[in-house]
Write a protein that holds these residues in place. Structure first.
Motif: not given
Length: 190
Positions: A161-169, A182-188
């Motif tokens: 997320v940070e490499v893309s230039g966005a602010k990680l929440l 398995s697992c899921r990641f909720l990325v904001r």
């Protein structure tokens, strides 16, 4: 034929390099917890080569045990930010980030499949403005610690997320299932 379970050598070597930058007694405690062949298994291959998962997971497990899970995850975050600027992935991040963070999240499967072998798959099941659901499936949890691996992947996704230039929440791990690997990641992000 036995499935090879490997990670790109450059990634494992970046973790090894970060460990070498850590202060003594922590570094010495991690090194003392490793098997006698772990260091050479990680440091000898060329960066474009592969490292077997057993020594890689031994290293990550020792780091998490000695330094704690939060620092292990942060180490992954830091090395992926560094790795994202390397020749091996710079092109991928450059092309993918032109589509914004949404576009980069849609392509995590390509990055994962180019950096791992026999460790399951990662895909994005849902992308919305400012969020994505990323799923790991088929990880060999009977052989390696899924919670440990998920912590590293959590750090990887936060750096992406940070490499893309966005602010990680935040990146939250949800529905971790060792029987399914398995697992899921909720990325904001903003």
């Amino acid at each position: 034929m036995e499935t090879q379970r490997q990670i790109r050598a450059a990634i494992s070597q970046l973790i090894w390099g970060r460990l070498q930058q850590c202060p003594d007694p922590e570094r010495q405690s991690v090194l003392a917890a490793l098997g006698p062949t772990t260091a050479s298994a990680i440091t000898q291959p060329l960066g474009i080569g592969w490292v077997e998962m057993s020594p890689h997971m031994d290293l990550c497990g020792a780091i998490a045990q000695v330094m704690g899970e939060a620092r292990h995850t942060r180490m992954w975050h830091d090395i992926i930010k560094e790795f994202g600027g390397s020749r091996l992935l710079r092109g991928f991040f450059s092309i993918a980030s032109r589509a914004g963070t949404d576009g980069l999240m849609r392509r995590v499967d390509l990055a994962y499949s180019s950096q791992t072998r026999g460790l399951g798959s990662v895909g994005t099941s849902e992308v919305r403005e400012g969020s994505a659901t990323v799923e790991l499936d088929g990880f060999p949890a009977k052989e390696y610690s899924l919670p440990l691996y998920a912590g590293g992947l959590r750090g990887t996704l936060s750096a992406t997320v940070e490499v893309s230039g966005a602010k990680l929440l935040g990146v939250e791990i949800a529905d971790l299932s060792e029987p399914r690997g398995s697992c899921r990641f909720l990325v904001r992000w903003l």
